[in-house]
Motif scaffolding. Structure first.
Motif, PDB file in Angstrom:
ATOM      1  N   PRO A   1       0.903  -1.054   0.046  1.00 43.23           N
ATOM      2  CA  PRO A   1      -0.128  -0.021  -0.071  1.00 43.23           C
ATOM      3  C   PRO A   1       0.857   1.198  -0.020  1.00 43.23           C
ATOM      4  O   PRO A   1       1.684   1.382   0.846  1.00 43.23           O
ATOM      5  CB  PRO A   1      -0.740   0.013   1.343  1.00 43.23           C
ATOM      6  N   VAL A   2       0.664   2.198  -1.071  1.00 49.96           N
ATOM      7  CA  VAL A   2       1.355   3.321  -1.162  1.00 49.96           C
ATOM      8  C   VAL A   2       0.439   4.540  -1.032  1.00 49.96           C
ATOM      9  O   VAL A   2      -0.672   4.413  -1.690  1.00 49.96           O
ATOM     10  CB  VAL A   2       2.204   3.157  -2.214  1.00 49.96           C
ATOM     11  N   THR A   3       1.038   5.761  -0.759  1.00 52.85           N
ATOM     12  CA  THR A   3       0.351   7.033  -1.388  1.00 52.85           C
ATOM     13  C   THR A   3       1.342   7.838  -1.926  1.00 52.85           C
ATOM     14  O   THR A   3       2.596   7.836  -1.929  1.00 52.85           O
ATOM     15  CB  THR A   3      -0.429   7.095   0.002  1.00 52.85           C
ATOM     16  N   TRP A   4       0.717   9.231  -2.355  1.00 54.16           N
ATOM     17  CA  TRP A   4       1.595  10.217  -2.703  1.00 54.16           C
ATOM     18  C   TRP A   4       0.939  11.490  -2.743  1.00 54.16           C
ATOM     19  O   TRP A   4      -0.592  11.376  -2.378  1.00 54.16           O
ATOM     20  CB  TRP A   4       2.262   9.970  -4.069  1.00 54.16           C
ATOM     21  N   THR A   5       1.302  12.644  -2.864  1.00 54.41           N
ATOM     22  CA  THR A   5       0.641  14.028  -2.779  1.00 54.41           C
ATOM     23  C   THR A   5       1.048  14.739  -4.185  1.00 54.41           C
ATOM     24  O   THR A   5       0.089  15.478  -4.366  1.00 54.41           O
ATOM     25  CB  THR A   5       1.292  14.950  -1.700  1.00 54.41           C
ATOM     26  N   GLU A   6       1.842  14.166  -4.917  1.00 56.58           N
ATOM     27  CA  GLU A   6       1.890  14.700  -6.319  1.00 56.58           C
ATOM     28  C   GLU A   6       2.611  13.713  -7.365  1.00 56.58           C
ATOM     29  O   GLU A   6       3.266  12.774  -6.885  1.00 56.58           O
ATOM     30  CB  GLU A   6       2.828  16.142  -6.473  1.00 56.58           C
ATOM     31  N   THR A   7       2.193  14.098  -8.470  1.00 53.41           N
ATOM     32  CA  THR A   7       2.904  13.276  -9.631  1.00 53.41           C
ATOM     33  C   THR A   7       3.553  14.286 -10.733  1.00 53.41           C
ATOM     34  O   THR A   7       2.996  15.340 -10.802  1.00 53.41           O
ATOM     35  CB  THR A   7       1.786  12.416 -10.334  1.00 53.41           C
ATOM     36  N   VAL A   8       4.255  13.714 -11.618  1.00 49.56           N
ATOM     37  CA  VAL A   8       4.885  14.287 -12.681  1.00 49.56           C
ATOM     38  C   VAL A   8       4.877  13.540 -13.831  1.00 49.56           C
ATOM     39  O   VAL A   8       4.899  12.289 -13.926  1.00 49.56           O
ATOM     40  CB  VAL A   8       6.438  14.499 -12.045  1.00 49.56           C
ATOM     41  N   ARG A   9       4.515  14.047 -15.037  1.00 53.03           N
ATOM     42  CA  ARG A   9       4.340  13.403 -16.358  1.00 53.03           C
ATOM     43  C   ARG A   9       5.602  13.272 -16.724  1.00 53.03           C
ATOM     44  O   ARG A   9       6.428  14.246 -16.673  1.00 53.03           O
ATOM     45  CB  ARG A   9       3.322  14.140 -17.185  1.00 53.03           C
TER      46      ARG A   9
END
Length: 371
Positions: free
Chosen positions: A363-371
């Motif tokens: 199980p993972v989480t994140w607050t931002e993504t980059v294309r």
């Protein structure tokens, strides 16, 4: 070591001894050799008191010359040059899978959404197995690799897989395509049973091992945030980091060999018929070969590790696995700069119940993504 039936066998853990053993054809991979001389039992498996017949096509359980005959049919399919040509396609598969992951609302299970689909898509493309059929082979291969399940359940999973693959290779013999199973099917000297066995081996090894390395490797990096930050800042470190993760994790740990004659190894005499348990993980953590071996160090020059085996059984798909790992980790770390565990590390479900080590879920989480 003493096996449950009282048979005295051997456990080999040293790096040099493991390399020597794996390169010595007198240590047989054939289960019927070991059982023929001395009945043995392995924890989690039923005791065997008579020869276990060889499965046609499953060449990792064979010795030369039969092993050589089957493996040679595949050597051309896994050349470094061919794998390099595949690299762009593998990068694209990883990126597309991460496109889907980025659209989800965290927390998500990285195994189901990334680590398992990427190698499954790659091996399906390579072998010519319809990806739509992944439900069949993913469930049954996982069931087959469970340690402590009744033998009839294990064999039911194996039967479902081989029935499916037998029908597939039979179709490819009639109407071949541009894939590895079609290439194999063009060899008239290979029986349908041998084609099925080889397909089973390639499919199982081609997605289970790499899927476990992608998930467990991500877990290891998240548990070493300083090294993870270095890797993000300097992607040129990735090839060495992949080799170090392979050594450090060694997801395929235990192999079995059987002495066909009295053999000297490490100052001991291993008697004919003895079962030999080989620990690749212990060899890859041998302090005589690797300094501070229990520490993950992405700067380490880890060439020569034994995660892919050694000798004539050295993993055919090692270059493919390396490319998948480099592509997978590079894209994941770049596109999810704030990736972190969504549960305490102690709650991650480890595959202590499986023949190939890894995690059941990540199980993972994140607050931002980059294309």
């Amino acid at each position: 070591m003493v096996f449950p039936d009282g048979h005295e066998g051997w456990l080999v853990t040293g790096y040099d001894a493991v390399r020597q053993l794996m390169a010595d054809t007198r240590f047989s991979s054939r289960q019927d050799i070991g059982v023929l001389h001395v009945p043995y039992a392995v924890p989690g498996m039923p005791a065997m008191t008579e020869p276990s017949p060889q499965v046609p096509g499953v060449f990792i359980a064979m010795d030369p010359p039969e092993h050589t005959r089957l493996r040679s049919r595949l050597t051309g399919a896994f050349t470094v040059k061919r794998m390099k040509r595949l690299e762009e396609q593998i990068v694209d598969i990883a990126e597309r899978q991460l496109d889907g992951l980025a659209r989800l609302t965290p927390p998500v299970d990285l195994v189901q959404e990334f680590a398992l689909p990427v190698p499954s898509l790659v091996i399906c493309e390579l072998l010519g197995v319809p990806y739509a059929d992944r439900g069949n082979f993913q469930v049954n291969s996982a069931r087959f690799l469970e340690k402590d399940i009744p033998l009839d359940e294990k064999m039911a999973a194996y039967g479902a897989l081989t029935t499916y693959l037998s029908e597939l290779v039979t179709r490819k013999r009639t109407a071949p395509g541009e894939d590895i199973l079609s290439d194999l099917a063009r060899h008239d000297d290979l029986t349908v049973e041998e084609l099925t066995g080889s397909a089973f081996l390639l499919l199982l090894a081609g997605h289970e091992t790499t899927a476990n390395m992608l998930a467990l490797g991500t877990f290891a990096l998240l548990e070493h945030p300083e090294q993870l930050a270095e890797l993000r800042a300097n992607p040129d470190l990735l090839p060495d980091a992949v080799e170090e993760l392979l050594r450090y994790l060694s997801v395929v740990d235990i192999l079995y060999r059987y002495a066909t004659e009295d053999i000297e190894l490490g100052g001991e005499t291993i008697r004919r018929g003895s079962t030999v348990v080989v620990s690749m993980l212990a060899a890859n953590r041998d302090p005589r070969r690797f300094d501070d071996p229990d520490t993950l160090n992405i700067h380490r020059k880890t060439r020569g590790h034994l995660a892919f085996g050694h000798g004539f059984h050295h993993c055919l798909g090692n270059q493919l696995a390396r490319i998948e790992m480099r592509a997978g980790f590079a894209a994941l770390l770049r596109r999810f700069p704030t990736l972190e565990l969504a549960v305490p590390a102690g709650e991650v479900k480890l595959k202590t119940d499986m023949q190939i080590y890894g995690v059941h879920e990540l199980p993972v989480t994140w607050t931002e993504t980059v294309r």
